[in-house]
Structure formats: structure tokens, C-alpha cells
Design a protein around this motif. Structure first.
Motif, mmCIF file in Angstrom:
data_model
loop_
_atom_site.group_PDB
_atom_site.id
_atom_site.type_symbol
_atom_site.label_atom_id
_atom_site.label_comp_id
_atom_site.label_asym_id
_atom_site.label_seq_id
_atom_site.Cartn_x
_atom_site.Cartn_y
_atom_site.Cartn_z
ATOM 1 N N UNK A 25 28.990 -9.435 26.324
ATOM 2 C CA UNK A 25 29.376 -8.071 26.702
ATOM 3 C C UNK A 25 28.354 -7.422 27.611
ATOM 4 N N UNK A 26 28.293 -6.104 27.565
ATOM 5 C CA UNK A 26 27.362 -5.354 28.398
ATOM 6 C C UNK A 26 27.082 -4.000 27.801
ATOM 7 N N UNK A 27 25.985 -3.386 28.235
ATOM 8 C CA UNK A 27 25.595 -2.072 27.737
ATOM 9 C C UNK A 27 26.289 -0.997 28.556
ATOM 10 N N UNK A 28 26.901 -0.041 27.857
ATOM 11 C CA UNK A 28 27.625 1.049 28.496
ATOM 12 C C UNK A 28 26.718 2.274 28.582
ATOM 13 N N UNK A 29 26.586 2.829 29.785
ATOM 14 C CA UNK A 29 25.762 4.030 29.992
ATOM 15 C C UNK A 29 26.394 5.208 29.275
ATOM 16 N N UNK A 30 25.571 5.973 28.604
ATOM 17 C CA UNK A 30 26.125 7.108 27.870
ATOM 18 C C UNK A 30 25.698 8.450 28.441
ATOM 19 N N UNK A 31 24.781 8.464 29.400
ATOM 20 C CA UNK A 31 24.252 9.715 29.933
ATOM 21 C C UNK A 31 25.344 10.623 30.490
ATOM 22 N N UNK A 32 26.300 10.051 31.237
ATOM 23 C CA UNK A 32 27.354 10.865 31.840
ATOM 24 C C UNK A 32 28.420 11.295 30.829
ATOM 25 N N UNK A 33 28.370 10.748 29.626
ATOM 26 C CA UNK A 33 29.389 11.046 28.618
ATOM 27 C C UNK A 33 28.877 11.916 27.475
ATOM 28 N N UNK A 38 32.399 11.773 21.973
ATOM 29 C CA UNK A 38 31.513 11.053 21.059
ATOM 30 C C UNK A 38 31.815 9.567 21.027
ATOM 31 N N UNK A 39 33.046 9.221 21.369
ATOM 32 C CA UNK A 39 33.449 7.825 21.317
ATOM 33 C C UNK A 39 34.294 7.480 22.528
ATOM 34 N N UNK A 40 33.870 6.457 23.243
ATOM 35 C CA UNK A 40 34.621 5.974 24.393
ATOM 36 C C UNK A 40 35.654 4.974 23.888
ATOM 37 N N UNK A 41 36.936 5.226 24.153
ATOM 38 C CA UNK A 41 37.962 4.296 23.653
ATOM 39 C C UNK A 41 37.927 2.967 24.400
ATOM 40 N N UNK A 42 38.595 1.952 23.874
ATOM 41 C CA UNK A 42 38.691 0.681 24.604
ATOM 42 C C UNK A 42 39.608 0.821 25.814
ATOM 43 N N UNK A 43 39.616 -0.195 26.670
ATOM 44 C CA UNK A 43 40.464 -0.270 27.862
ATOM 45 C C UNK A 43 40.072 0.757 28.928
ATOM 46 N N UNK A 44 38.777 0.958 29.088
ATOM 47 C CA UNK A 44 38.253 1.868 30.099
ATOM 48 C C UNK A 44 37.679 1.035 31.236
ATOM 49 N N UNK A 150 36.574 -2.402 29.483
ATOM 50 C CA UNK A 150 35.968 -2.523 28.154
ATOM 51 C C UNK A 150 37.002 -3.030 27.161
ATOM 52 N N UNK A 151 36.526 -3.771 26.146
ATOM 53 C CA UNK A 151 37.437 -4.368 25.176
ATOM 54 C C UNK A 151 37.400 -3.688 23.814
ATOM 55 N N UNK A 152 36.417 -2.860 23.564
ATOM 56 C CA UNK A 152 36.331 -2.191 22.269
ATOM 57 C C UNK A 152 35.765 -0.787 22.442
ATOM 58 N N UNK A 153 35.864 0.021 21.386
ATOM 59 C CA UNK A 153 35.354 1.389 21.457
ATOM 60 C C UNK A 153 33.828 1.376 21.487
#
Length: 194
Positions: A25-33, A38-44, A150-153
Motif C-alpha cells: 500500500x501507501x501512506x495517505x497525506x492527512x494535512x489537507x484533510x 475524520x475518516x477518508x472512505x475507500x475508493x478515493x 484507495x482500497x480501504x478507509x
């Protein structure tokens, strides 16, 4: 010892076939969110920066028409835009882009985004897309080029959250949380949208 109470919730399944993903997988940046969700859904849809960190390719769907000289655009509630980000109409990047100066969330049916300047005529269901900066027509560039899904939340309240990343496969577009248009789909050439 502490207790954490959670309610169970499952997103609608949206990945119909996985042919290839990024191992580990990979690390998702959270600064802009942070502070937006609070939770990024899958399929983004996400794109990678020069440091290897994945960022959300933010989009929003227009819910009303706007004239070419209008600086306010009505968008559906399911967007994660913030003040200070630049947007344009459509993933083809043919129009002008400008910076969001305010977002009015008081209406229960839609949000009203106010821009620093006009970006062109907007039709219902047009997709607003995050771009790098204010630009003239045909000069806008993606802030993060759409690459994978993305594949998961992802819990954006915790640092360094990983997500599975789909490179090649089939996705049910109807359950994707954020809108996309044909130009963005064309960039994701290994993803089939059903």
C-alpha cells in the motif's frame, strides 16, 4: 486502561476485480484533510507527490448552473475542499482556475463555494477539480495527478495511515464517494469503471 466505544459501519463494496495493487500500500497525506473529515472512505482517487506520499485528488459536483462571470458555485455536500485551494471545472483542465475564498455550509442540501475570480460557466453535474494554483484557461495543472484508487478507509486523525492502492482492476463507480468525470477516468487507464 481506557475504553474506546466504536460503532460498526461498512462501506458499500466497490471493488469488483483486483488485477494489480501496490504491494504494501501507501501512506495517505492527512494535512489537507485535517479538520474537514475524520475518516477518508475507500475508493478515493489519489496522486503521489515527489516524496512518495499519496494525496487525495479532491473533486466536487456542481448542483446548480452558474454564469461564466459568476464567482459562487453550488456543490454537493460530499466534497473536501478547503479555503485557499484552487479549483477548475473538469478534469480536462481546459478552463481557468481560481482560489476558493469562502465556503458556506449553512444550507442542508449543498455548499456554496466562493472563488476569488470567475472560472467559467458551470452546468449541473460538472465536476470541480483541485488544481495547483490560479491559472488562465488551458494553463491549470493538477495539484496531484490522478494515478490510483484507495482500497480501504483511512483514519485521518492518526498520522502515517496506510491504505491498499488499486493500480489495475474494476471499480463500481456508483459507490465512489467523490465524483469523477471522463477526463479523470481517462488518466486512470488501468481502472475499468462499471
Amino acid at each position: 486502561m481506557f475504553r474506546k466505544k466504536e460503532t460498526e459501519f461498512q462501506y458499500a463494496p466497490g471493488i469488483e476485480k483486483i488485477i494489480e495493487d501496490i504491494q504494501g500500500g501507501g501512506t495517505i497525506a492527512r494535512a489537507e484533510l485535517k479538520g474537514v473529515i475524520d475518516e477518508l472512505p475507500p475508493l478515493v482517487i489519489v496522486g503521489k507527490d515527489t516524496n512518495g506520499l499519496y494525496h487525495v485528488v479532491k473533486t466536487g459536483k456542481a448542483t446548480a448552473e452558474a454564469a461564466a462571470d459568476a464567482v459562487t458555485i453550488q456543490v454537493a455536500k460530499n466534497h473536501v475542499f478547503t479555503v485557499g485551494e484552487a479549483v477548475t471545472i473538469g478534469g480536462a483542465l481546459t478552463g481557468a482556475s481560481d482560489v476558493i475564498s469562502a465556503i458556506d455550509k449553512t444550507n442542508s442540501d449543498y455548499d456554496t463555494i466562493t472563488l476569488a475570480g470567475a472560472i467559467g460557466a458551470v452546468k449541473v453535474n460538472d465536476v470541480l477539480v483541485l488544481v495547483a494554483a490560479k491559472a488562465a484557461a488551458k494553463a491549470a495543472k493538477f495539484k496531484y495527478t490522478p494515478e490510483i484508487i484507495t482500497m480501504n478507509k483511512v483514519d485521518v486523525t492518526v498520522a502515517n495511515q496506510q491504505s491498499g492502492l488499486l493500480v489495475r482492476g474494476t471499480v463500481n463507480e456508483a459507490v465512489m464517494p467523490y465524483p469523477i468525470d471522463d477526463a479523470i477516468k481517462a488518466l486512470l487507464r488501468f481502472i475499468r469503471f462499471a
